[in-house]
Design an enzyme around this catalytic site. Structure first.
Site, PDB file in Angstrom:
ATOM      1  N   VAL A  95       0.818  -1.377  -0.030  1.00 23.81           N
ATOM      2  CA  VAL A  95      -0.046  -0.111   0.007  1.00 23.81           C
ATOM      3  C   VAL A  95       0.851   1.283   0.070  1.00 23.81           C
ATOM      4  O   VAL A  95       2.185   1.185   0.303  1.00 23.81           O
ATOM      5  CB  VAL A  95      -0.909  -0.114   1.105  1.00 23.81           C
ATOM      6  CG1 VAL A  95      -1.911  -0.988   1.029  1.00 23.81           C
ATOM      7  CG2 VAL A  95      -0.228  -0.042   2.608  1.00 23.81           C
ATOM      8  N   SER A  96       0.414   2.500  -0.093  1.00 24.33           N
ATOM      9  CA  SER A  96       1.138   3.658  -0.311  1.00 24.33           C
ATOM     10  C   SER A  96       2.246   3.940   0.725  1.00 24.33           C
ATOM     11  O   SER A  96       3.230   4.233   0.516  1.00 24.33           O
ATOM     12  CB  SER A  96       0.439   4.596  -0.865  1.00 24.33           C
ATOM     13  OG  SER A  96      -0.657   5.197   0.373  1.00 24.33           O
ATOM     14  N   GLU A  97       1.633   3.690   2.067  1.00 18.82           N
ATOM     15  CA  GLU A  97       2.547   3.645   3.098  1.00 18.82           C
ATOM     16  C   GLU A  97       1.933   2.624   4.224  1.00 18.82           C
ATOM     17  O   GLU A  97       0.924   2.435   4.415  1.00 18.82           O
ATOM     18  CB  GLU A  97       2.424   5.078   3.803  1.00 18.82           C
ATOM     19  CG  GLU A  97       3.626   5.995   3.240  1.00 18.82           C
ATOM     20  CD  GLU A  97       3.152   6.874   2.002  1.00 18.82           C
ATOM     21  OE1 GLU A  97       3.945   7.348   1.326  1.00 18.82           O
ATOM     22  OE2 GLU A  97       1.994   6.774   1.846  1.00 18.82           O
ATOM     23  N   THR A  98       3.177   2.228   4.980  1.00 17.55           N
ATOM     24  CA  THR A  98       2.780   1.333   6.305  1.00 17.55           C
ATOM     25  C   THR A  98       3.482   1.984   7.342  1.00 17.55           C
ATOM     26  O   THR A  98       4.580   2.439   7.200  1.00 17.55           O
ATOM     27  CB  THR A  98       3.599  -0.095   6.039  1.00 17.55           C
ATOM     28  OG1 THR A  98       2.837  -0.700   4.913  1.00 17.55           O
ATOM     29  CG2 THR A  98       3.112  -1.048   7.182  1.00 17.55           C
ATOM     30  N   HIS A 109      -2.048   9.909   5.854  1.00 18.24           N
ATOM     31  CA  HIS A 109      -3.074   9.146   5.966  1.00 18.24           C
ATOM     32  C   HIS A 109      -2.651   7.754   6.877  1.00 18.24           C
ATOM     33  O   HIS A 109      -3.505   7.387   7.735  1.00 18.24           O
ATOM     34  CB  HIS A 109      -3.359   8.338   4.722  1.00 18.24           C
ATOM     35  CG  HIS A 109      -2.551   7.435   4.095  1.00 18.24           C
ATOM     36  ND1 HIS A 109      -1.376   7.719   3.399  1.00 18.24           N
ATOM     37  CD2 HIS A 109      -2.785   6.342   4.033  1.00 18.24           C
ATOM     38  CE1 HIS A 109      -0.927   6.563   3.020  1.00 18.24           C
ATOM     39  NE2 HIS A 109      -1.589   5.666   3.406  1.00 18.24           N
TER      40      HIS A 109
END
Length: 266
Positions: free
Chosen positions: A44-47, A74
């Site tokens: 995903v775009s960030e963890t 987010h």
């Protein structure tokens, strides 16, 4: 022992919209290599990786599928959501305070990221797949953001970016934004960061740390609601307070699971 991991959709109040973030609440610090591997696996775009501190606060770091990032809205919202709303995080961008304000909304006190006109701007129109006259201003900042002010919200929605050309512009991310076209929405944006492994980010809290000051300079007001017009879509509240921007939004947990490998000590 196995490591719990949660996926949360941020800046939305319904599942499968907004921006998904992974959240790992760790017992203790681990290695950068392990966190990067988990972020790449989750894709995903960030963890977010959260570690409790002895003072009751938490350390927080964010990784895209390919790199660690300096600031992420987010995934911070997702982390606060997982931990119950009211939290203080220590990050590479300084302390970030989150506060639950009722109805499921969480406010986050973030640094403002003002942008200035670029003296010799790159030609962003071809990279965004738009006619030249639809880009009416190009801005940037020292953090590597490029900000294309487009003529209308319809232009933001119609952009068909050439991601190779966007990546060749350099910097962290390119924001395409315009004033909103419907009541209650002050801005419409999209965000592209192929250099960080994110072709188009679904909803970008940190981009609204630029959009808030941009709107304040245009309007003289300080409170706004922004829409990010990705395929998933999301809504971000903004309140400009000096050199800070208070972002707000809701979040929904969509997945809870466990990693079958324990994090190594860091």
């Amino acid at each position: 022992m196995v490591q719990p991991i949660v996926v949360v959709d941020s800046f939305t109040d319904v599942p499968f919209a907004g921006n998904p973030a992974g959240v790992c609440v760790l017992a203790a610090a681990t290695t950068e290599a392990w966190m990067q591997s988990v972020a790449a696996e989750l894709n995903v775009s960030e963890t977010a990786f959260v570690v409790p501190r002895t003072d009751g606060d938490h350390d927080l770091r964010w990784f895209s599928p390919t790199t660690e990032v300096e600031l992420c809205g987010h995934a911070t919202l997702a982390s606060a959501h997982v931990l119950g709303g009211d939290r203080r995080f220590h990050t590479r961008s300084g302390p970030l305070v989150c506060r639950a304000v009722g109805d499921g909304t969480i406010e986050m006190d973030f640094p403002a990221l003002p942008v200035d006109p670029v003296a010799d701007p790159p030609d962003l129109a071809p990279a965004l797949g738009l006619p030249p006259d639809r880009v009416v201003g190009v801005y940037g900042n020292e953090g590597g953001w490029l900000f294309a002010e487009l003529a209308t919200a319809a232009d933001v929605r119609a952009a068909v970016p050439d991601l190779v050309a966007v990546q060749a512009l350099g910097g962290f991310a390119t924001v395409a934004a315009a004033p909103g076209e419907r009541e209650g929405i002050a801005s419409v944006c999209r965000v592209f960061a192929p250099g960080a492994g994110i072709d188009e980010d679904p909803v970008t809290g940190s981009a609204h740390c630029l959009i808030g000051p941009w709107l304040a300079a245009r309007t003289g007001r300080t409170e706004f609601t922004g829409e990010q017009a990705s395929s998933r879509g999301g809504i971000v509240g903004m309140r400009v307070e000096g050199d800070r921007v208070v972002l707000s939004g809701r979040a929904v947990t969509v997945l809870e699971g466990t990693l079958r490998e324990d994090p190594p000590p860091g």
